[in-house]
Design a protein around this motif. Structure first.
Motif, short mmCIF file in Angstrom:
data_model
loop_
_atom_site.label_atom_id
_atom_site.label_comp_id
_atom_site.label_asym_id
_atom_site.label_seq_id
_atom_site.Cartn_x
_atom_site.Cartn_y
_atom_site.Cartn_z
N THR A 7 0.81 -1.22 0.00
CA THR A 7 0.00 0.00 0.00
C THR A 7 0.84 1.27 0.00
N LEU A 8 2.16 1.13 -0.04
CA LEU A 8 3.02 2.30 0.04
C LEU A 8 3.09 3.03 -1.30
N PRO A 9 3.31 4.35 -1.28
CA PRO A 9 3.42 5.12 -2.53
C PRO A 9 4.76 4.86 -3.22
N ALA A 10 4.87 5.34 -4.46
CA ALA A 10 6.09 5.14 -5.25
C ALA A 10 7.31 5.73 -4.58
N SER A 11 7.12 6.80 -3.83
CA SER A 11 8.25 7.47 -3.17
C SER A 11 8.94 6.60 -2.14
N SER A 12 8.31 5.51 -1.74
CA SER A 12 8.89 4.62 -0.74
C SER A 12 9.82 3.57 -1.34
N PHE A 13 9.87 3.49 -2.66
CA PHE A 13 10.64 2.43 -3.31
C PHE A 13 11.78 3.02 -4.15
N TRP A 14 12.98 2.51 -3.96
CA TRP A 14 14.15 3.03 -4.65
C TRP A 14 14.01 2.94 -6.17
N GLN A 16 11.33 2.93 -8.14
CA GLN A 16 10.39 3.89 -8.70
C GLN A 16 10.77 5.33 -8.40
N ALA A 17 11.30 5.57 -7.21
CA ALA A 17 11.56 6.95 -6.79
C ALA A 17 12.93 7.46 -7.24
N VAL A 18 13.86 6.54 -7.53
CA VAL A 18 15.21 6.95 -7.87
C VAL A 18 15.69 6.33 -9.18
N ALA A 19 15.76 5.01 -9.23
CA ALA A 19 16.38 4.33 -10.37
C ALA A 19 15.70 4.66 -11.70
N ARG A 21 14.01 7.33 -12.47
CA ARG A 21 13.85 8.77 -12.69
C ARG A 21 15.16 9.39 -13.16
N SER A 22 15.03 10.44 -13.95
CA SER A 22 16.22 11.18 -14.37
C SER A 22 16.68 12.07 -13.22
N THR A 23 17.89 12.56 -13.32
CA THR A 23 18.42 13.44 -12.28
C THR A 23 17.53 14.65 -12.07
N SER A 24 17.02 15.21 -13.16
CA SER A 24 16.19 16.41 -13.06
C SER A 24 14.84 16.14 -12.42
N GLU A 25 14.46 14.88 -12.29
CA GLU A 25 13.17 14.53 -11.68
C GLU A 25 13.31 14.14 -10.21
N LEU A 26 14.52 13.93 -9.75
CA LEU A 26 14.70 13.48 -8.37
C LEU A 26 14.30 14.56 -7.38
N ASP A 27 13.47 14.18 -6.43
CA ASP A 27 13.01 15.11 -5.40
C ASP A 27 12.82 14.31 -4.11
N PRO A 28 13.72 14.47 -3.14
CA PRO A 28 13.65 13.66 -1.92
C PRO A 28 12.64 14.13 -0.89
N HIS A 29 11.69 14.96 -1.28
CA HIS A 29 10.71 15.47 -0.34
C HIS A 29 9.32 14.92 -0.62
N ASN A 285 23.21 12.80 -3.79
CA ASN A 285 22.66 11.47 -4.05
C ASN A 285 23.40 10.76 -5.18
N ALA A 286 23.42 9.44 -5.12
CA ALA A 286 24.20 8.62 -6.04
C ALA A 286 23.79 8.78 -7.50
N LYS A 287 22.56 9.09 -7.74
CA LYS A 287 22.08 9.26 -9.11
C LYS A 287 22.78 10.41 -9.81
N ASN A 288 23.14 11.43 -9.05
CA ASN A 288 23.82 12.59 -9.64
C ASN A 288 25.24 12.27 -10.09
N ALA A 289 25.87 11.29 -9.43
CA ALA A 289 27.25 10.90 -9.74
C ALA A 289 28.19 12.09 -9.73
N GLY A 290 28.00 12.97 -8.76
CA GLY A 290 28.89 14.12 -8.61
C GLY A 290 28.61 15.26 -9.56
N ALA A 291 27.51 15.22 -10.29
CA ALA A 291 27.23 16.24 -11.30
C ALA A 291 27.07 17.63 -10.72
N TYR A 292 26.68 17.73 -9.45
CA TYR A 292 26.46 19.03 -8.83
C TYR A 292 27.68 19.54 -8.08
N PHE A 293 28.82 18.88 -8.24
CA PHE A 293 30.06 19.36 -7.65
C PHE A 293 31.01 19.82 -8.74
#
Length: 362
Positions: A7-14, A16-19, A21-29, A285-293
């Motif tokens: 019964t959990l939403p998609a945001s609870s699963f890695w 659906q919520a991360v793998a 999604r593209s980097t621009s779609e990631l939102d940890p809130h 986050n790992a999905k970014n692979a350092g892109a924001y540094f």
């Protein structure tokens, strides 16, 4: 299938919520419990990364609350050089929870440091707790003490009258006075005011218990002074520039950021008026692979800052309606992102290590 996970939403699963999604779609809130508007008084303090929040609030037309304003005769460049307007009061960078607590205790009359001022060979006086607010020091102790008195009044007014206080946790590694435990933003004498003396100063890395305890004390003090105050905590994603621990700086960074993240979580669970903004997760986050540094793997790029700030306003303000999914992509339906070149961030820590690096080369 009788399983609670179904019964959990998609945001609870890695996946659906991360793998997926593209980097621009990631939102940890998820949905924030706090929303503030442009008329509310929004104050802030913290490490260097905290300045991105204050600048974004000003740029987007929010009421960034400053209680310690510059004299009218100073130019904008001089105001920044003397520490005005960088934060809500002229306290400079506040890196640790103990530093925040002691500032509040001083403002409300509960703590008087035994070793705060230093006089250089030319007779100029420096405040070791605010080493960069006067690049050439005060002309006398009378002037220094008068400025400090005014500063602490401004801090007290800030806490008593702000609507929202945003604090960015930065470090656990600290330098303290052996006389009374006063904590300094940087090691005295290392690239800033003061003379280092191992008989007077000691390195101390705050534990989880200490970090959490000091932060709770600070929140209790602020809430007692202003019961309606809402507090947003966030953790700086910027790694340590150096460590005094006898281990690799990457391990030291992981320890420090983990402790700070745990402390923030404990406060959110403990207090109804405390909220969390995931700047750390957005940038690292790992999905970014350092892109924001940047190339130094430490400085956050303008794109990373823009992404974090867009999500901050998407979740904590009225801009949230429909903005989250678009906040890093095509720019539609949101206010302008950060400029391609970020203004210089004023950072006590960086000044310290620049001076240290220069001395090591000489």
């Amino acid at each position: 299938m009788n399983c609670p996970y179904t019964t959990l939403p998609a945001s609870s699963f890695w996946r659906q919520a991360v793998a997926e999604r593209s980097t621009s779609e990631l939102d940890p809130h998820l949905t924030a419990r706090l929303r503030f508007g442009p008329d509310q008084r929004i104050a802030s303090a913290g490490s260097c990364f905290a300045q991105h929040i204050s600048r974004a609030l000003k740029a987007r037309g929010y009421n960034y609350y400053v209680t310690e304003t510059a004299p009218g005769y100073l130019s904008p460049e001089q105001e920044e050089r003397f520490g005005y307007g960088i934060f809500s009061a002229r306290y400079g960078n506040i890196y640790s929870t103990l530093q925040l607590l002691q500032l509040l205790q001083r403002a409300f009359g509960g703590f008087q440091p035994a070793d705060q001022f230093w006089t250089d060979p030319d007779g100029r006086v420096f405040d070791l707790l605010r080493p960069r607010i006067t690049p050439k020091g005060f002309v006398s102790m009378v002037e220094a003490e008068a400025d400090l008195k005014q500063h602490l009044r401004a801090v007290r007014k800030l806490i008593e009258t702000a609507d929202v206080f945003i604090f960015t946790l930065g470090l656990t590694e600290s330098w303290v006075s052996k006389l009374d435990g006063t904590v300094y933003p940087t090691c005295p004498g290392c690239g800033s005011a003061g003379d280092y003396d191992d008989a007077r100063y000691a390195f101390h890395n705050l534990s989880v218990t200490e970090t959490t305890g000091y932060l709770a004390e600070a929140i209790n003090l602020m809430s007692a002074a202003n019961p309606r105050l809402q507090i947003i905590l966030t953790v700086s994603p910027v790694p340590l520039a150096a460590t005094m621990e006898s281990r690799h700086v990457m391990q030291a960074t992981t320890y420090s950021k983990s402790v700070l993240r745990v402390a923030a979580e404990e406060m959110v669970r403990r207090y109804d008026n405390v909220h969390y903004f995931a700047s750390y997760e957005i940038i690292t986050n790992a999905k970014n692979a350092g892109a924001y540094f940047a190339d130094d793997a430490r400085s956050v790029t303008p794109e990373g800052v823009a992404r974090a700030m867009n999500l901050f306003f998407a979740h904590f303000t009225a801009e949230s309606a429909g903005a989250t999914a678009r906040s890093a992509g095509d720019g539609a339906g949101k206010r302008p992102a950060a400029p391609s070149v970020e203004p210089q961030i004023v950072c006590d820590e960086d000044e310290f290590y620049r001076a240290l690096a220069a001395s090591r080369k000489s």
